[in-house]
Structure formats: structure tokens, C-alpha cells
Design a protein around this motif. Structure first.
Motif, PDB file in Angstrom:
ATOM      1  N   LEU A 124      44.403  -9.089 -20.187  1.00  0.00           N
ATOM      2  CA  LEU A 124      45.467  -9.449 -21.121  1.00  0.00           C
ATOM      3  C   LEU A 124      46.117  -8.180 -21.664  1.00  0.00           C
ATOM      4  O   LEU A 124      45.510  -7.113 -21.681  1.00  0.00           O
ATOM      5  N   ARG A 125      47.350  -8.312 -22.094  1.00  0.00           N
ATOM      6  CA  ARG A 125      48.048  -7.176 -22.679  1.00  0.00           C
ATOM      7  C   ARG A 125      47.501  -6.901 -24.080  1.00  0.00           C
ATOM      8  O   ARG A 125      46.913  -7.787 -24.713  1.00  0.00           O
ATOM      9  N   PRO A 126      47.670  -5.691 -24.592  1.00  0.00           N
ATOM     10  CA  PRO A 126      47.228  -5.394 -25.960  1.00  0.00           C
ATOM     11  C   PRO A 126      47.879  -6.334 -26.970  1.00  0.00           C
ATOM     12  O   PRO A 126      48.974  -6.865 -26.754  1.00  0.00           O
ATOM     13  N   ALA A 127      47.200  -6.533 -28.099  1.00  0.00           N
ATOM     14  CA  ALA A 127      47.684  -7.473 -29.109  1.00  0.00           C
ATOM     15  C   ALA A 127      49.084  -7.123 -29.604  1.00  0.00           C
ATOM     16  O   ALA A 127      49.880  -8.014 -29.912  1.00  0.00           O
ATOM     17  N   SER A 128      49.405  -5.849 -29.679  1.00  0.00           N
ATOM     18  CA  SER A 128      50.729  -5.454 -30.170  1.00  0.00           C
ATOM     19  C   SER A 128      51.844  -5.997 -29.286  1.00  0.00           C
ATOM     20  O   SER A 128      52.965  -6.238 -29.762  1.00  0.00           O
ATOM     21  N   LEU A 129      51.550  -6.210 -28.011  1.00  0.00           N
ATOM     22  CA  LEU A 129      52.523  -6.775 -27.074  1.00  0.00           C
ATOM     23  C   LEU A 129      52.362  -8.284 -26.940  1.00  0.00           C
ATOM     24  O   LEU A 129      53.350  -9.028 -26.921  1.00  0.00           O
ATOM     25  N   ARG A 130      51.093  -8.737 -26.867  1.00  0.00           N
ATOM     26  CA  ARG A 130      50.812 -10.160 -26.708  1.00  0.00           C
ATOM     27  C   ARG A 130      51.352 -10.977 -27.875  1.00  0.00           C
ATOM     28  O   ARG A 130      51.866 -12.082 -27.691  1.00  0.00           O
ATOM     29  N   LEU A 131      51.189 -10.435 -29.071  1.00  0.00           N
ATOM     30  CA  LEU A 131      51.485 -11.192 -30.282  1.00  0.00           C
ATOM     31  C   LEU A 131      52.778 -10.751 -30.944  1.00  0.00           C
ATOM     32  O   LEU A 131      52.984 -10.955 -32.140  1.00  0.00           O
ATOM     33  N   GLU A 132      53.657 -10.151 -30.155  1.00  0.00           N
ATOM     34  CA  GLU A 132      54.918  -9.631 -30.693  1.00  0.00           C
ATOM     35  C   GLU A 132      55.731 -10.713 -31.382  1.00  0.00           C
ATOM     36  O   GLU A 132      56.432 -10.463 -32.368  1.00  0.00           O
ATOM     37  N   HIS A 133      55.639 -11.944 -30.893  1.00  0.00           N
ATOM     38  CA  HIS A 133      56.401 -13.052 -31.469  1.00  0.00           C
ATOM     39  C   HIS A 133      55.505 -13.988 -32.286  1.00  0.00           C
ATOM     40  O   HIS A 133      55.844 -15.158 -32.479  1.00  0.00           O
ATOM     41  N   GLY A 134      54.386 -13.469 -32.739  1.00  0.00           N
ATOM     42  CA  GLY A 134      53.489 -14.262 -33.565  1.00  0.00           C
ATOM     43  C   GLY A 134      52.210 -14.625 -32.830  1.00  0.00           C
ATOM     44  O   GLY A 134      52.114 -14.502 -31.612  1.00  0.00           O
ATOM     45  N   HIS A 135      51.231 -15.083 -33.601  1.00  0.00           N
ATOM     46  CA  HIS A 135      49.925 -15.389 -33.045  1.00  0.00           C
ATOM     47  C   HIS A 135      49.894 -16.729 -32.308  1.00  0.00           C
ATOM     48  O   HIS A 135      48.936 -17.006 -31.575  1.00  0.00           O
ATOM     49  N   ARG A 136      50.899 -17.575 -32.494  1.00  0.00           N
ATOM     50  CA  ARG A 136      50.849 -18.922 -31.916  1.00  0.00           C
ATOM     51  C   ARG A 136      52.176 -19.282 -31.256  1.00  0.00           C
ATOM     52  O   ARG A 136      52.722 -20.362 -31.489  1.00  0.00           O
ATOM     53  N   ASP A 137      52.651 -18.410 -30.413  1.00  0.00           N
ATOM     54  CA  ASP A 137      53.905 -18.662 -29.717  1.00  0.00           C
ATOM     55  C   ASP A 137      53.602 -19.098 -28.283  1.00  0.00           C
ATOM     56  O   ASP A 137      53.142 -18.290 -27.470  1.00  0.00           O
ATOM     57  N   PRO A 138      53.812 -20.382 -27.927  1.00  0.00           N
ATOM     58  CA  PRO A 138      53.436 -20.856 -26.599  1.00  0.00           C
ATOM     59  C   PRO A 138      54.230 -20.210 -25.472  1.00  0.00           C
ATOM     60  O   PRO A 138      53.701 -20.037 -24.368  1.00  0.00           O
ATOM     61  N   ASP A 139      55.475 -19.846 -25.726  1.00  0.00           N
ATOM     62  CA  ASP A 139      56.253 -19.189 -24.670  1.00  0.00           C
ATOM     63  C   ASP A 139      55.697 -17.802 -24.369  1.00  0.00           C
ATOM     64  O   ASP A 139      55.655 -17.377 -23.200  1.00  0.00           O
ATOM     65  N   SER A 140      55.276 -17.078 -25.403  1.00  0.00           N
ATOM     66  CA  SER A 140      54.647 -15.781 -25.166  1.00  0.00           C
ATOM     67  C   SER A 140      53.346 -15.952 -24.384  1.00  0.00           C
ATOM     68  O   SER A 140      53.043 -15.167 -23.483  1.00  0.00           O
ATOM     69  N   TYR A 141      52.575 -16.982 -24.738  1.00  0.00           N
ATOM     70  CA  TYR A 141      51.327 -17.260 -24.022  1.00  0.00           C
ATOM     71  C   TYR A 141      51.609 -17.518 -22.543  1.00  0.00           C
ATOM     72  O   TYR A 141      50.909 -17.013 -21.661  1.00  0.00           O
ATOM     73  N   HIS A 142      52.647 -18.278 -22.261  1.00  0.00           N
ATOM     74  CA  HIS A 142      53.010 -18.612 -20.884  1.00  0.00           C
ATOM     75  C   HIS A 142      53.557 -17.405 -20.142  1.00  0.00           C
ATOM     76  O   HIS A 142      53.181 -17.153 -18.994  1.00  0.00           O
ATOM     77  N   ASP A 143      54.422 -16.630 -20.792  1.00  0.00           N
ATOM     78  CA  ASP A 143      55.176 -15.592 -20.097  1.00  0.00           C
ATOM     79  C   ASP A 143      54.575 -14.192 -20.183  1.00  0.00           C
ATOM     80  O   ASP A 143      54.746 -13.396 -19.254  1.00  0.00           O
ATOM     81  N   GLY A 144      53.907 -13.888 -21.306  1.00  0.00           N
ATOM     82  CA  GLY A 144      53.652 -12.483 -21.542  1.00  0.00           C
ATOM     83  C   GLY A 144      52.252 -12.056 -21.918  1.00  0.00           C
ATOM     84  O   GLY A 144      52.043 -10.881 -22.221  1.00  0.00           O
TER      85      GLY A 144
END
Length: 213
Positions: free
Chosen positions: A73-93
């Protein structure tokens, strides 16, 4: 996904049949290392099936390496850039696909050295794992498991999707992780993993799987 005929089976028998199938697998690109995906939401526990298959391969005298996508997984600073519960980020990034290419798939390409990094990043501590490289001998199989794998252009030689119905996925996903469910709905709509996978395993009842083998 259209109707697919599934047959009831035990996990033990499924692992044996998959291991036998993998013994005869020859990568189309000439790589000496077959690469297999075990795709499924965390609640479907695709890693358990990957480990069962690895055990069955070992009994048959074939080495394999089980790798979990959660170690890339990417580092938290990148993974959670759009918040801790963003499903699109989970899917895409969330997945560091570039690291998987570099550290896992690259060494297993034709002419590669088979020197694979089994994990790179610990998402709990948000630090590098510093795990040592593992040498997978020619003929050894990569068994990569994790969610949303089939939306990437990874060079898999065989893909297994462990399917849960929407209801089973909701029931078996911890409530704290329900925010990820829209990502799996999107995955179903855009990728249709049950249709594109070579092997489909339905695991709504974790004691009694069924498959399309």
C-alpha cells in the motif's frame, strides 16, 4: 455478470484441484515463474485460499511464494490524502502498483532473477517493512492475494476471484470498514471480476464454497 454454474466443493479439495491445475501452467510470455491472482475483498479472505494452494503445491514438490497486496500500500500521506474513508481513493489509489511491478512482477519477467520483495510497507506503522528479498527458483509460483487486483494490468497467468454477494460482503465486513463497500460496488460495475477471472469461487457460506471448475 451473467449466470455461472457453480459446484459445491470443500476448501481442501478446491486447493488440491487448483494446485494440480497450476502444475501444468505455462506462462504465455515465456517466464519460468507462473503468476496467479487470488482476488477478493478482505472479508472473502482470498489470502487463506492462496495459503492453502501454497501448502498443496509444497506437498507436490513445487515451491511458491504467497504475497499479500496489503504489503504494497502507499504511505498514509498519499493513501489518505482525501480523508480516511474515501471509497474512490480506496479503489483508485491505495495500492502502490508501481512498487508491485518493480519489486514483484519485474523480477519474474522472462530473463528476471527471481529476487522478489515479499512486502514493502506496513500500513499499521506507516513505515517500510525492511523485509529481506526472497529468491523464487525457476518453476516457483507467485500467489498474489488482495482486493481489486483485476482492475490492474498485472501479468497474471491465471486469476481466481473469491466472490461474496453484496449481502454477504456487508455482513462479513466489520462495520468500521463499511465505508469501503461502495468501492467494491464500483469494482463490480467497472471490472466485473466474476466474469473476467479464470476461476470463480463463491464464498457466501465460508464453510461451503462453490466454484466453476
Amino acid at each position: 455478470m451473467g449466470p455461472v454454474r457453480l459446484e459445491a466443493i470443500t476448501w481442501e479439495r478446491l486447493a488440491d484441484l487448483l494446485a494440480d491445475r497450476l502444475l501444468a501452467l505455462k506462462p504465455d510470455d515465456g517466464s519460468p515463474w507462473p503468476r496467479i491472482a487470488f482476488d477478493g475483498a478482505p472479508a472473502a479472505r482470498p489470502g487463506d485460499l492462496a495459503q492453502r494452494v501454497s501448502d498443496a503445491l509444497r506437498i507436490r514438490g513445487r515451491p511458491s511464494l504467497v504475497v499479500g497486496a496489503e504489503g504494497f500500500l502507499r504511505p498514509a500521506s498519499l493513501r489518505l490524502e482525501h480523508g480516511h474513508r474515501d471509497p474512490d481513493s480506496y479503489h483508485d489509489g491505495w495500492l502502490d502498483a508501481g512498487a508491485l511491478w518493480r519489486e514483484v512482477f519485474g523480477p519474474l519477467e522472462p530473463g528476471g532473477d527471481g529476487r522478489v520483495l515479499p512486502d514493502l510497507w506496513d500500513p499499521i506503522t506507516d513505515r517500510a517493512t525492511r523485509s529481506p528479498y526472497v529468491h523464487l527458483p525457476a518453476g516457483g509460483l507467485l500467489l498474489l492475494h488482495g482486493p481489486l487486483l483485476l482492475r490492474h494490468w498485472f501479468p497474471f497467468d491465471l486469476t481466481v476471484h473469491v466472490l461474496l454477494s453484496a449481502g454477504a460482503l456487508r455482513r462479513r465486513t466489520p462495520e468500521s470498514e463499511h465505508w469501503t463497500l461502495p468501492a467494491f460496488e464500483r469494482y463490480e460495475a467497472e471490472t466485473d471480476p466474476g466474469a473476467v477471472a479464470d476461476v470463480l469461487v463463491r464464498a457466501d457460506d465460508p464453510r461451503h464454497p462453490a466454484w466453476n471448475g
